[in-house]
Design a protein around this motif. Structure first.
Motif, PDB file in Angstrom:
ATOM      1  N   PRO A   1       0.833  -1.207   0.000  1.00  0.00           N
ATOM      2  CA  PRO A   1       0.000   0.000   0.000  1.00  0.00           C
ATOM      3  C   PRO A   1       0.866   1.254   0.000  1.00  0.00           C
ATOM      4  CG  PRO A   1      -0.044  -1.052   2.161  1.00  0.00           C
ATOM      5  CD  PRO A   1       0.749  -1.947   1.260  1.00  0.00           C
ATOM      6  N   TRP A   2       0.341   2.295  -0.647  1.00  0.00           N
ATOM      7  CA  TRP A   2       1.056   3.560  -0.699  1.00  0.00           C
ATOM      8  C   TRP A   2       1.086   4.188   0.695  1.00  0.00           C
ATOM      9  CZ3 TRP A   2      -0.293   8.622   0.443  1.00  0.00           C
ATOM     10  CH2 TRP A   2       0.620   9.597   0.037  1.00  0.00           C
ATOM     11  N   SER A   3       2.200   4.839   1.001  1.00  0.00           N
ATOM     12  CA  SER A   3       2.305   5.628   2.227  1.00  0.00           C
ATOM     13  C   SER A   3       3.129   6.879   1.926  1.00  0.00           C
ATOM     14  CB  SER A   3       2.956   4.818   3.352  1.00  0.00           C
ATOM     15  OG  SER A   3       4.315   4.556   3.047  1.00  0.00           O
ATOM     16  N   ARG A   4       3.031   7.835   2.800  1.00  0.00           N
ATOM     17  CA  ARG A   4       3.740   9.109   2.625  1.00  0.00           C
ATOM     18  C   ARG A   4       5.239   8.936   2.465  1.00  0.00           C
ATOM     19  NH1 ARG A   4       2.319  13.509   7.082  1.00  0.00           N
ATOM     20  NH2 ARG A   4       4.371  12.889   7.757  1.00  0.00           N
ATOM     21  N   GLU A   5       5.777   7.890   3.061  1.00  0.00           N
ATOM     22  CA  GLU A   5       7.218   7.642   3.014  1.00  0.00           C
ATOM     23  C   GLU A   5       7.689   7.303   1.599  1.00  0.00           C
ATOM     24  OE1 GLU A   5       5.188   6.122   5.438  1.00  0.00           O
ATOM     25  OE2 GLU A   5       5.720   7.775   6.783  1.00  0.00           O
ATOM     26  N   MET A   6       6.766   6.939   0.712  1.00  0.00           N
ATOM     27  CA  MET A   6       7.126   6.599  -0.672  1.00  0.00           C
ATOM     28  C   MET A   6       7.358   7.840  -1.528  1.00  0.00           C
ATOM     29  SD  MET A   6       4.547   3.492  -1.332  1.00  0.00           S
ATOM     30  CE  MET A   6       4.876   1.863  -0.673  1.00  0.00           C
ATOM     31  N   MET A   7       6.976   9.000  -1.018  1.00  0.00           N
ATOM     32  CA  MET A   7       7.155  10.242  -1.761  1.00  0.00           C
ATOM     33  C   MET A   7       8.623  10.630  -1.792  1.00  0.00           C
ATOM     34  SD  MET A   7       3.805  12.287  -0.288  1.00  0.00           S
ATOM     35  CE  MET A   7       4.650  13.821  -0.311  1.00  0.00           C
ATOM     36  N   SER A   8       9.042  11.256  -2.888  1.00  0.00           N
ATOM     37  CA  SER A   8      10.409  11.764  -2.980  1.00  0.00           C
ATOM     38  C   SER A   8      10.581  12.917  -1.986  1.00  0.00           C
ATOM     39  CB  SER A   8      10.699  12.257  -4.399  1.00  0.00           C
ATOM     40  OG  SER A   8       9.955  13.429  -4.670  1.00  0.00           O
ATOM     41  N   GLU A   9      11.839  13.244  -1.698  1.00  0.00           N
ATOM     42  CA  GLU A   9      12.106  14.380  -0.805  1.00  0.00           C
ATOM     43  C   GLU A   9      11.548  15.664  -1.408  1.00  0.00           C
ATOM     44  OE1 GLU A   9      16.072  14.963   0.686  1.00  0.00           O
ATOM     45  OE2 GLU A   9      16.368  12.806   0.938  1.00  0.00           O
ATOM     46  N   VAL A  10      11.671  15.798  -2.730  1.00  0.00           N
ATOM     47  CA  VAL A  10      11.155  16.984  -3.420  1.00  0.00           C
ATOM     48  C   VAL A  10       9.658  17.125  -3.176  1.00  0.00           C
ATOM     49  CG1 VAL A  10      10.750  18.007  -5.700  1.00  0.00           C
ATOM     50  CG2 VAL A  10      12.957  16.973  -5.180  1.00  0.00           C
ATOM     51  N   ALA A  11       8.922  16.004  -3.314  1.00  0.00           N
ATOM     52  CA  ALA A  11       7.469  16.030  -3.111  1.00  0.00           C
ATOM     53  C   ALA A  11       7.131  16.383  -1.662  1.00  0.00           C
ATOM     54  CB  ALA A  11       6.849  14.693  -3.484  1.00  0.00           C
ATOM     55  N   GLN A  12       7.856  15.800  -0.728  1.00  0.00           N
ATOM     56  CA  GLN A  12       7.604  16.093   0.683  1.00  0.00           C
ATOM     57  C   GLN A  12       7.869  17.551   0.999  1.00  0.00           C
ATOM     58  OE1 GLN A  12       9.063  13.214   3.547  1.00  0.00           O
ATOM     59  NE2 GLN A  12       8.967  11.589   2.004  1.00  0.00           N
ATOM     60  N   LEU A  13       8.945  18.105   0.417  1.00  0.00           N
ATOM     61  CA  LEU A  13       9.239  19.525   0.614  1.00  0.00           C
ATOM     62  C   LEU A  13       8.142  20.389  -0.015  1.00  0.00           C
ATOM     63  CD1 LEU A  13      13.083  19.663  -0.040  1.00  0.00           C
ATOM     64  CD2 LEU A  13      11.922  20.282   2.085  1.00  0.00           C
ATOM     65  N   GLN A  14       7.709  19.995  -1.209  1.00  0.00           N
ATOM     66  CA  GLN A  14       6.683  20.742  -1.925  1.00  0.00           C
ATOM     67  C   GLN A  14       5.383  20.815  -1.108  1.00  0.00           C
ATOM     68  OE1 GLN A  14       6.477  18.946  -5.806  1.00  0.00           O
ATOM     69  NE2 GLN A  14       5.522  20.733  -6.685  1.00  0.00           N
ATOM     70  N   LEU A  15       5.071  19.728  -0.416  1.00  0.00           N
ATOM     71  CA  LEU A  15       3.825  19.665   0.361  1.00  0.00           C
ATOM     72  C   LEU A  15       4.030  20.079   1.821  1.00  0.00           C
ATOM     73  CD1 LEU A  15       2.346  16.366  -1.113  1.00  0.00           C
ATOM     74  CD2 LEU A  15       1.699  18.722  -1.653  1.00  0.00           C
ATOM     75  N   GLY A  16       5.247  20.492   2.176  1.00  0.00           N
ATOM     76  CA  GLY A  16       5.524  20.939   3.535  1.00  0.00           C
ATOM     77  C   GLY A  16       5.551  19.813   4.555  1.00  0.00           C
ATOM     78  N   LEU A  17       5.927  18.617   4.113  1.00  0.00           N
ATOM     79  CA  LEU A  17       5.927  17.451   5.010  1.00  0.00           C
ATOM     80  C   LEU A  17       7.332  17.061   5.455  1.00  0.00           C
ATOM     81  CD1 LEU A  17       3.458  15.227   2.953  1.00  0.00           C
ATOM     82  CD2 LEU A  17       2.934  16.636   4.955  1.00  0.00           C
ATOM     83  N   TYR A  18       8.344  17.742   4.959  1.00  0.00           N
ATOM     84  CA  TYR A  18       9.726  17.324   5.229  1.00  0.00           C
ATOM     85  C   TYR A  18      10.424  18.330   6.073  1.00  0.00           C
ATOM     86  CZ  TYR A  18      14.103  14.960   4.090  1.00  0.00           C
ATOM     87  OH  TYR A  18      15.278  14.255   4.137  1.00  0.00           O
TER      88      TYR A  18
END
Length: 184
Positions: A167-184
């Protein structure tokens, strides 16, 4: 897209409701707010608060130009085609999240091999997932992947398989995506 833009539809236009993925029609003269204009589609919010997706080929109804597909390389060997597949998948966005499906971590696998039946063509197999198992936009996104890859030079057969394990989880997102969404 940072700034929202209100537009009046210049003609009736087919759309897909978000998140359930049902087909609908918006009528000429309706006012919509462009929520997201990334990749090959537009996500808009109607005057009644419904979120819908309008395909790039219907951009004229919004007073916009359709997006053009630009391939990274023109060679048709399997390595070049795979590179193009990954690049074109980066132009496909979840209509609710301003991040492409590759950086979201939705694409698990892309394999390109020479076609056994057609010279100068390659068969492509993609394995991907969804952010949520019951996502109504799943078949729409899957279709976007198939359509975009099929339009690439040197591509024959395309199979896009949606799996829910793992199953998909937030941890599968790239660092760029996490930064873009303010999650990193």
């Amino acid at each position: 897209m940072a700034e929202r833009e209100d537009v009046v539809l210049t003609r009736d236009v087919s759309a897909i409701t978000v998140p359930d993925g049902d087909a609908t029609t918006l009528t000429q003269g309706s006012i919509v707010t462009i929520h997201q204009a990334l990749g090959n589609n537009y996500t808009v919010v109607t005057e009644y608060g419904h979120m819908v997706r309008i395909a790039s080929e219907d951009a004229d109804a919004l007073g916009k130009e359709p997006h053009q597909l630009h391939t990274l390389v023109t060679e048709t060997d399997p390595e070049a085609v795979e590179q193009n597949c990954w690049e074109v998948m980066k132009t496909i966005y979840d209509p609710e999240i301003p991040v492409n499906i590759v950086d979201l971590g939705l694409v698990y696998y892309c394999n390109v091999r020479p076609s056994e039946t057609h010279t100068n063509e390659n068969d492509v197999h993609v394995i991907m997932t969804l952010t949520a198992p019951g996502c109504g936009m799943g078949p729409v996104i899957q279709g976007d992947v198939e359509k975009s890859i099929r339009a690439l030079p040197g591509v024959g057969k395309v199979e896009v398989e949606v799996v829910l394990d793992p199953p998909w989880s937030r941890e599968m997102m790239s660092e760029v995506a996490q930064l873009q969404l303010g999650l990193y």
